[in-house]
Design a protein around this motif. Structure first.
Motif, PDB file in Angstrom:
ATOM      1  N   ALA A   6     -10.304   7.169  11.345  1.00 24.64           N
ATOM      2  CA  ALA A   6      -9.188   6.533  12.045  1.00 24.64           C
ATOM      3  C   ALA A   6      -8.790   5.313  11.233  1.00 24.64           C
ATOM      4  CB  ALA A   6      -9.594   6.126  13.454  1.00 24.64           C
ATOM      5  N   LEU A   7      -7.541   5.273  10.818  1.00 20.54           N
ATOM      6  CA  LEU A   7      -6.990   4.149  10.070  1.00 20.54           C
ATOM      7  C   LEU A   7      -6.077   3.381  11.017  1.00 20.54           C
ATOM      8  CD1 LEU A   7      -6.091   6.111   6.812  1.00 20.54           C
ATOM      9  CD2 LEU A   7      -8.141   4.750   7.249  1.00 20.54           C
ATOM     10  N   LEU A   8      -6.519   2.220  11.441  1.00 24.46           N
ATOM     11  CA  LEU A   8      -5.754   1.414  12.380  1.00 24.46           C
ATOM     12  C   LEU A   8      -4.737   0.574  11.621  1.00 24.46           C
ATOM     13  CD1 LEU A   8      -8.540   2.106  13.766  1.00 24.46           C
ATOM     14  CD2 LEU A   8      -8.144   0.081  15.141  1.00 24.46           C
ATOM     15  N   ARG A   9      -3.571   0.462  12.175  1.00 20.19           N
ATOM     16  CA  ARG A   9      -2.511  -0.337  11.556  1.00 20.19           C
ATOM     17  C   ARG A   9      -2.512  -1.737  12.153  1.00 20.19           C
ATOM     18  NH1 ARG A   9       2.716   0.314   8.433  1.00 20.19           N
ATOM     19  NH2 ARG A   9       3.568  -1.722   8.796  1.00 20.19           N
ATOM     20  N   GLY A  10      -2.443  -2.756  11.290  1.00 20.78           N
ATOM     21  CA  GLY A  10      -2.228  -4.121  11.735  1.00 20.78           C
ATOM     22  C   GLY A  10      -3.413  -4.810  12.374  1.00 20.78           C
ATOM     23  N   VAL A  11      -4.625  -4.394  12.047  1.00 25.11           N
ATOM     24  CA  VAL A  11      -5.816  -5.014  12.631  1.00 25.11           C
ATOM     25  C   VAL A  11      -6.287  -6.172  11.755  1.00 25.11           C
ATOM     26  CG1 VAL A  11      -8.245  -4.617  13.193  1.00 25.11           C
ATOM     27  CG2 VAL A  11      -6.526  -2.923  13.795  1.00 25.11           C
ATOM     28  N   ASN A  12      -6.679  -7.249  12.406  1.00 28.87           N
ATOM     29  CA  ASN A  12      -7.169  -8.464  11.759  1.00 28.87           C
ATOM     30  C   ASN A  12      -6.128  -9.113  10.852  1.00 28.87           C
ATOM     31  OD1 ASN A  12      -9.498  -8.198  13.223  1.00 28.87           O
ATOM     32  ND2 ASN A  12     -10.594  -7.146  11.604  1.00 28.87           N
ATOM     33  N   VAL A  13      -4.873  -8.960  11.265  1.00 35.71           N
ATOM     34  CA  VAL A  13      -3.739  -9.672  10.668  1.00 35.71           C
ATOM     35  C   VAL A  13      -2.802 -10.057  11.807  1.00 35.71           C
ATOM     36  CG1 VAL A  13      -3.835  -8.518   8.421  1.00 35.71           C
ATOM     37  CG2 VAL A  13      -2.436  -7.541  10.238  1.00 35.71           C
ATOM     38  N   ASN A  14      -1.963 -11.018  11.582  1.00 35.43           N
ATOM     39  CA  ASN A  14      -0.952 -11.421  12.566  1.00 35.43           C
ATOM     40  C   ASN A  14      -1.535 -11.696  13.950  1.00 35.43           C
ATOM     41  OD1 ASN A  14       1.056 -11.104  10.596  1.00 35.43           O
ATOM     42  ND2 ASN A  14       1.250  -8.931  11.062  1.00 35.43           N
ATOM     43  N   THR A 164       0.284   3.783   7.495  1.00 38.44           N
ATOM     44  CA  THR A 164      -0.644   2.710   7.156  1.00 38.44           C
ATOM     45  C   THR A 164      -1.078   2.914   5.713  1.00 38.44           C
ATOM     46  OG1 THR A 164      -2.569   1.438   7.881  1.00 38.44           O
ATOM     47  CG2 THR A 164      -2.752   3.852   7.983  1.00 38.44           C
ATOM     48  N   THR A 165      -1.385   1.837   5.039  1.00 39.54           N
ATOM     49  CA  THR A 165      -1.707   1.866   3.612  1.00 39.54           C
ATOM     50  C   THR A 165      -3.131   1.388   3.401  1.00 39.54           C
ATOM     51  OG1 THR A 165       0.608   1.390   3.109  1.00 39.54           O
ATOM     52  CG2 THR A 165      -0.984   1.006   1.344  1.00 39.54           C
ATOM     53  N   ARG A 166      -3.834   2.061   2.482  1.00 41.36           N
ATOM     54  CA  ARG A 166      -5.186   1.645   2.134  1.00 41.36           C
ATOM     55  C   ARG A 166      -5.349   1.631   0.626  1.00 41.36           C
ATOM     56  NH1 ARG A 166      -4.918   0.941   6.789  1.00 41.36           N
ATOM     57  NH2 ARG A 166      -6.544   1.013   8.377  1.00 41.36           N
ATOM     58  N   ASN A 167      -6.082   0.635   0.158  1.00 42.55           N
ATOM     59  CA  ASN A 167      -6.458   0.536  -1.246  1.00 42.55           C
ATOM     60  C   ASN A 167      -7.453   1.647  -1.543  1.00 42.55           C
ATOM     61  OD1 ASN A 167      -8.288  -0.526  -3.487  1.00 42.55           O
ATOM     62  ND2 ASN A 167      -6.631  -2.016  -3.518  1.00 42.55           N
ATOM     63  N   THR A 168      -7.387   2.216  -2.745  1.00 39.33           N
ATOM     64  CA  THR A 168      -8.305   3.304  -3.087  1.00 39.33           C
ATOM     65  C   THR A 168      -9.764   2.841  -3.085  1.00 39.33           C
ATOM     66  OG1 THR A 168      -7.922   2.927  -5.450  1.00 39.33           O
ATOM     67  CG2 THR A 168      -6.595   4.655  -4.380  1.00 39.33           C
ATOM     68  N   ASN A 169     -10.020   1.576  -3.355  1.00 42.86           N
ATOM     69  CA  ASN A 169     -11.402   1.070  -3.291  1.00 42.86           C
ATOM     70  C   ASN A 169     -11.935   1.160  -1.863  1.00 42.86           C
ATOM     71  OD1 ASN A 169     -11.427   0.415  -6.036  1.00 42.86           O
ATOM     72  ND2 ASN A 169     -10.543  -1.588  -5.636  1.00 42.86           N
ATOM     73  N   THR A 170     -11.112   0.826  -0.895  1.00 47.06           N
ATOM     74  CA  THR A 170     -11.496   0.942   0.507  1.00 47.06           C
ATOM     75  C   THR A 170     -11.733   2.408   0.867  1.00 47.06           C
ATOM     76  OG1 THR A 170     -10.267  -1.039   1.132  1.00 47.06           O
ATOM     77  CG2 THR A 170     -10.737   0.556   2.893  1.00 47.06           C
TER      78      THR A 170
END
Length: 175
Positions: A6-14, A164-170
């Motif tokens: 599960a890739l959550l959008r906008g968590v731990n920002v804003n 949602t976007t993720r860095n390949t390292n993540t």
């Protein structure tokens, strides 16, 4: 049993802060097992008891509803079958470099990815973008991941609920 990410959008920002322990507890409360959170940016690896089709919105909707109820924010997630992530990473079409960030954009629908790319004309000397199987691949110079043409388009309000976007390292840490 199906393993998911599960890739959550906008968590731990804003101002939306969710502790990893609380997030894992929420997933366990939904009946998920083998729950593992990765980093503090809304990444959850888990197993669901049933074998759902990746296009089945019931699981996604249940998680989003639980997030809204528990944490009080407009939650949107993208679900990715865990067994497809290695292929997504292997399909990254651009050469990695120390001065660049490599990203994968995930979406809850293929139409959202098509819309993201529609009419987009990034400068190939600055950033690279390509459509993949159910994803968009993107590479940009370090320090510019919020200011390039692709970044600005992906950050537009109309994509908030679907991408949602993720860095390949993540992503490698999710394997």
């Amino acid at each position: 049993m199906t393993r998911w990410i599960a890739l959550l959008r906008g968590v731990n920002v804003n101002g939306i802060t969710i502790r990893s322990a609380d997030l894992a507890e929420l997933f366990r409360g939904l009946g998920c097992t083998d729950v593992r959170t990765v980093l503090a940016s809304g990444n959850v690896v888990f197993t669901a008891d049933d074998d759902r089709d990746p296009d089945d919105d019931a699981l996604r909707a249940a998680v989003e509803r639980a997030l809204r109820d528990r944490f009080g924010y407009d939650a949107w997630i993208v679900l990715v079958p865990h067994d497809s992530l290695a292929a997504v990473l292997a399909g990254f079409p651009f050469a990695s470099a120390a001065d660049r960030h490599d990203y994968v954009v995930f979406a809850s629908t293929d139409a959202a990815l098509d819309d993201l790319l529609d009419g987009l004309e990034p400068d190939p000397a600055v950033e690279q973008v390509a459509r993949g199987d159910g994803v968009v691949y993107w590479s940009c110079p370090k320090g510019s991941s919020t200011s390039t043409i692709v970044a600005k388009r992906a950050g537009a309000a109309r994509f908030r609920q679907t991408t949602t976007t993720r860095n390949t390292n993540t992503l490698r840490k999710l394997l």
